[in-house]
Design a protein around this motif. Structure first.
Motif, PDB file in Angstrom:
ATOM      1  N   VAL A  33       0.858  -1.184   0.000  1.00  0.00           N
ATOM      2  CA  VAL A  33       0.000   0.000   0.000  1.00  0.00           C
ATOM      3  C   VAL A  33       0.895   1.236   0.000  1.00  0.00           C
ATOM      4  O   VAL A  33       1.705   1.428   0.909  1.00  0.00           O
ATOM      5  CB  VAL A  33      -0.938   0.024   1.223  1.00  0.00           C
ATOM      6  N   ASN A  34       0.741   2.071  -1.028  1.00  0.00           N
ATOM      7  CA  ASN A  34       1.563   3.264  -1.193  1.00  0.00           C
ATOM      8  C   ASN A  34       0.634   4.475  -1.230  1.00  0.00           C
ATOM      9  O   ASN A  34       0.169   4.887  -2.293  1.00  0.00           O
ATOM     10  CB  ASN A  34       2.374   3.162  -2.482  1.00  0.00           C
ATOM     11  N   ASP A  35       0.354   5.005  -0.052  1.00  0.00           N
ATOM     12  CA  ASP A  35      -0.663   6.044   0.088  1.00  0.00           C
ATOM     13  C   ASP A  35      -0.024   7.441   0.049  1.00  0.00           C
ATOM     14  O   ASP A  35       0.076   8.125   1.055  1.00  0.00           O
ATOM     15  CB  ASP A  35      -1.432   5.838   1.396  1.00  0.00           C
ATOM     16  N   TYR A  36       0.364   7.866  -1.134  1.00  0.00           N
ATOM     17  CA  TYR A  36       0.974   9.181  -1.289  1.00  0.00           C
ATOM     18  C   TYR A  36      -0.052  10.307  -1.195  1.00  0.00           C
ATOM     19  O   TYR A  36       0.320  11.466  -1.033  1.00  0.00           O
ATOM     20  CB  TYR A  36       1.729   9.251  -2.616  1.00  0.00           C
ATOM     21  N   ALA A  37      -1.336   9.995  -1.337  1.00  0.00           N
ATOM     22  CA  ALA A  37      -2.391  11.011  -1.209  1.00  0.00           C
ATOM     23  C   ALA A  37      -2.860  11.172   0.237  1.00  0.00           C
ATOM     24  O   ALA A  37      -3.677  12.046   0.528  1.00  0.00           O
ATOM     25  CB  ALA A  37      -3.586  10.651  -2.093  1.00  0.00           C
ATOM     26  N   ASN A  38      -2.357  10.321   1.128  1.00  0.00           N
ATOM     27  CA  ASN A  38      -2.695  10.393   2.563  1.00  0.00           C
ATOM     28  C   ASN A  38      -4.200  10.327   2.826  1.00  0.00           C
ATOM     29  O   ASN A  38      -4.773  11.166   3.515  1.00  0.00           O
ATOM     30  CB  ASN A  38      -2.121  11.673   3.179  1.00  0.00           C
ATOM     31  N   ILE A  39      -4.841   9.299   2.265  1.00  0.00           N
ATOM     32  CA  ILE A  39      -6.279   9.120   2.477  1.00  0.00           C
ATOM     33  C   ILE A  39      -6.575   7.945   3.414  1.00  0.00           C
ATOM     34  O   ILE A  39      -7.725   7.622   3.665  1.00  0.00           O
ATOM     35  CB  ILE A  39      -7.031   8.928   1.149  1.00  0.00           C
ATOM     36  N   MET A  40      -5.529   7.308   3.941  1.00  0.00           N
ATOM     37  CA  MET A  40      -5.683   6.198   4.877  1.00  0.00           C
ATOM     38  C   MET A  40      -4.822   6.465   6.106  1.00  0.00           C
ATOM     39  O   MET A  40      -3.742   7.042   5.994  1.00  0.00           O
ATOM     40  CB  MET A  40      -5.253   4.866   4.228  1.00  0.00           C
ATOM     41  N   VAL A  65      -1.397  -1.169  -4.086  1.00  0.00           N
ATOM     42  CA  VAL A  65      -2.262   0.014  -4.118  1.00  0.00           C
ATOM     43  C   VAL A  65      -1.386   1.252  -4.202  1.00  0.00           C
ATOM     44  O   VAL A  65      -0.377   1.351  -3.491  1.00  0.00           O
ATOM     45  CB  VAL A  65      -3.150   0.089  -2.856  1.00  0.00           C
ATOM     46  N   LEU A  66      -1.775   2.179  -5.066  1.00  0.00           N
ATOM     47  CA  LEU A  66      -1.072   3.462  -5.159  1.00  0.00           C
ATOM     48  C   LEU A  66      -2.098   4.587  -5.178  1.00  0.00           C
ATOM     49  O   LEU A  66      -2.996   4.607  -6.029  1.00  0.00           O
ATOM     50  CB  LEU A  66      -0.226   3.530  -6.434  1.00  0.00           C
ATOM     51  N   THR A  67      -1.979   5.512  -4.235  1.00  0.00           N
ATOM     52  CA  THR A  67      -2.799   6.721  -4.263  1.00  0.00           C
ATOM     53  C   THR A  67      -1.866   7.907  -4.461  1.00  0.00           C
ATOM     54  O   THR A  67      -0.795   7.971  -3.847  1.00  0.00           O
ATOM     55  CB  THR A  67      -3.601   6.917  -2.956  1.00  0.00           C
ATOM     56  N   ILE A  68      -2.265   8.838  -5.323  1.00  0.00           N
ATOM     57  CA  ILE A  68      -1.460  10.030  -5.579  1.00  0.00           C
ATOM     58  C   ILE A  68      -2.347  11.266  -5.437  1.00  0.00           C
ATOM     59  O   ILE A  68      -3.557  11.193  -5.672  1.00  0.00           O
ATOM     60  CB  ILE A  68      -0.819   9.996  -6.985  1.00  0.00           C
ATOM     61  N   PRO A  69      -1.771  12.397  -5.070  1.00  0.00           N
ATOM     62  CA  PRO A  69      -2.584  13.610  -4.920  1.00  0.00           C
ATOM     63  C   PRO A  69      -3.172  14.083  -6.243  1.00  0.00           C
ATOM     64  O   PRO A  69      -4.317  14.531  -6.292  1.00  0.00           O
ATOM     65  CB  PRO A  69      -1.589  14.635  -4.367  1.00  0.00           C
ATOM     66  N   LEU A  99      -2.482  -3.677 -10.133  1.00  0.00           N
ATOM     67  CA  LEU A  99      -2.333  -2.390  -9.447  1.00  0.00           C
ATOM     68  C   LEU A  99      -3.682  -1.706  -9.333  1.00  0.00           C
ATOM     69  O   LEU A  99      -4.450  -1.658 -10.294  1.00  0.00           O
ATOM     70  CB  LEU A  99      -1.380  -1.481 -10.232  1.00  0.00           C
ATOM     71  N   LEU A 100      -3.966  -1.175  -8.137  1.00  0.00           N
ATOM     72  CA  LEU A 100      -5.121  -0.305  -7.937  1.00  0.00           C
ATOM     73  C   LEU A 100      -4.586   1.112  -7.768  1.00  0.00           C
ATOM     74  O   LEU A 100      -3.911   1.411  -6.783  1.00  0.00           O
ATOM     75  CB  LEU A 100      -5.917  -0.729  -6.699  1.00  0.00           C
ATOM     76  N   LEU A 101      -4.865   1.967  -8.744  1.00  0.00           N
ATOM     77  CA  LEU A 101      -4.345   3.337  -8.763  1.00  0.00           C
ATOM     78  C   LEU A 101      -5.478   4.329  -8.544  1.00  0.00           C
ATOM     79  O   LEU A 101      -6.512   4.258  -9.209  1.00  0.00           O
ATOM     80  CB  LEU A 101      -3.663   3.614 -10.111  1.00  0.00           C
ATOM     81  N   ILE A 102      -5.267   5.268  -7.627  1.00  0.00           N
ATOM     82  CA  ILE A 102      -6.273   6.293  -7.317  1.00  0.00           C
ATOM     83  C   ILE A 102      -5.615   7.662  -7.395  1.00  0.00           C
ATOM     84  O   ILE A 102      -4.580   7.890  -6.747  1.00  0.00           O
ATOM     85  CB  ILE A 102      -6.860   6.091  -5.915  1.00  0.00           C
ATOM     86  N   SER A 103      -6.205   8.558  -8.179  1.00  0.00           N
ATOM     87  CA  SER A 103      -5.745   9.943  -8.240  1.00  0.00           C
ATOM     88  C   SER A 103      -6.812  10.818  -7.607  1.00  0.00           C
ATOM     89  O   SER A 103      -7.923  10.937  -8.138  1.00  0.00           O
ATOM     90  CB  SER A 103      -5.483  10.371  -9.687  1.00  0.00           C
TER      91      SER A 103
END
Length: 259
Positions: A33-40, A65-69, A99-103
């Motif tokens: 889990v790579n939460d770069y958007a800080n949503i978790m 998982v990757l979240t980005i701002p 990969l689950l990617l969230i922007s």
């Protein structure tokens, strides 16, 4: 003539270099889990990581998982494929990564699947996960629950775990069935009240008919079983130290969507 060709070649190389220089950099693979958007929060991240670790240990399937701002103007699909090409999720001989990617800023989601999972985690099923699991949760601000439920469905489909697979991510006709059931219920509801009130008096029936219709419309909304509300977060420590991709390959399979 040679000068023109030389100028053209230099111009083309300049465009390529410029495009690469200003494209969004693929972030470091820190763990599952790579939460770069800080949503978790840390507990939510740990629970999702633990599930993905258990999935990999039991099946060999690697999901990250990757979240980005923000995409900062980058194309979602292009950035996603560049990410998996760098991270190399999945085993090299199995190509069983995803990969689950969230922007966050663009409210966009992408599920990218490796070659080896395209037959199970199909484009259609990935689309259903985005629309029926992720989007409803995200619209309610429940990012961690949406991500956790999504990766559980992805893992279940990829590993043929029938116990974790529900209709709302396997069969789009489920939506049609719910619509038909709601319509039939509404018709029977109105007809029942027509019979009751017509036995009292026709005048009173027509006086109350608009209120009956309004009550039916307010009470007959659809219920979306988009994610499991009983899922909890907590009780696990992070165990992603040293996690890395296994050399898997990707060909653009998956789906994109938003919320």
């Amino acid at each position: 003539m040679k000068a023109k060709k030389l100028i053209s070649a230099i111009f083309s190389l300049t465009l390529i270099f410029t495009a690469n220089a200003f494209s969004l950099a693929v972030p470091e693979l820190k763990g599952r889990v790579n939460d770069y958007a800080n949503i978790m929060n840390k507990e939510e991240e740990a629970v999702t990581s633990k599930y993905l670790e258990n999935l990999e240990n039991s099946t060999g399937i690697q999901i990250a998982v990757l979240t980005i701002p923000s995409l900062k103007g980058e194309n979602l699909e292009d950035f996603s494929i560049r990410t998996v090409e760098k991270w190399k999720l999945g085993q090299s001989k199995e190509d069983n990564g995803a990969l689950l990617l969230i922007s966050l800023a663009e409210r966009k989601v992408r599920i990218e699947t490796g070659y080896g999972l395209e037959g199970k985690l199909t484009d259609t099923k990935c689309g259903l996960i985005i629309r029926n699991v992720i989007a409803p949760a995200f619209r309610s601000g429940k990012y961690a629950a949406g991500i956790y439920s999504a990766v559980k469905y992805m893992g279940a489909l990829a590993s043929d775990n029938a116990e974790l697979i529900e209709e709302n991510v396997t069969d789009e006709s489920n939506d049609t069935a719910e619509d038909l059931a709601s319509l039939v219920y509404g018709i029977l509801f109105v007809l029942g009240w027509i019979v009751v009130f017509s036995n009292i008096t026709r005048r009173r029936f027509f006086r109350w008919l608009p209120w009956l219709w309004l009550g039916n419309m307010m009470g007959g909304g659809r219920h979306y079983n988009s994610y499991n509300s009983h899922d909890t977060f907590g009780g696990f420590g992070s165990s992603d130290s040293g996690f890395s991709g296994g050399g898997g390959h990707f060909g653009g399979g998956g789906a994109s969507g938003g919320w």
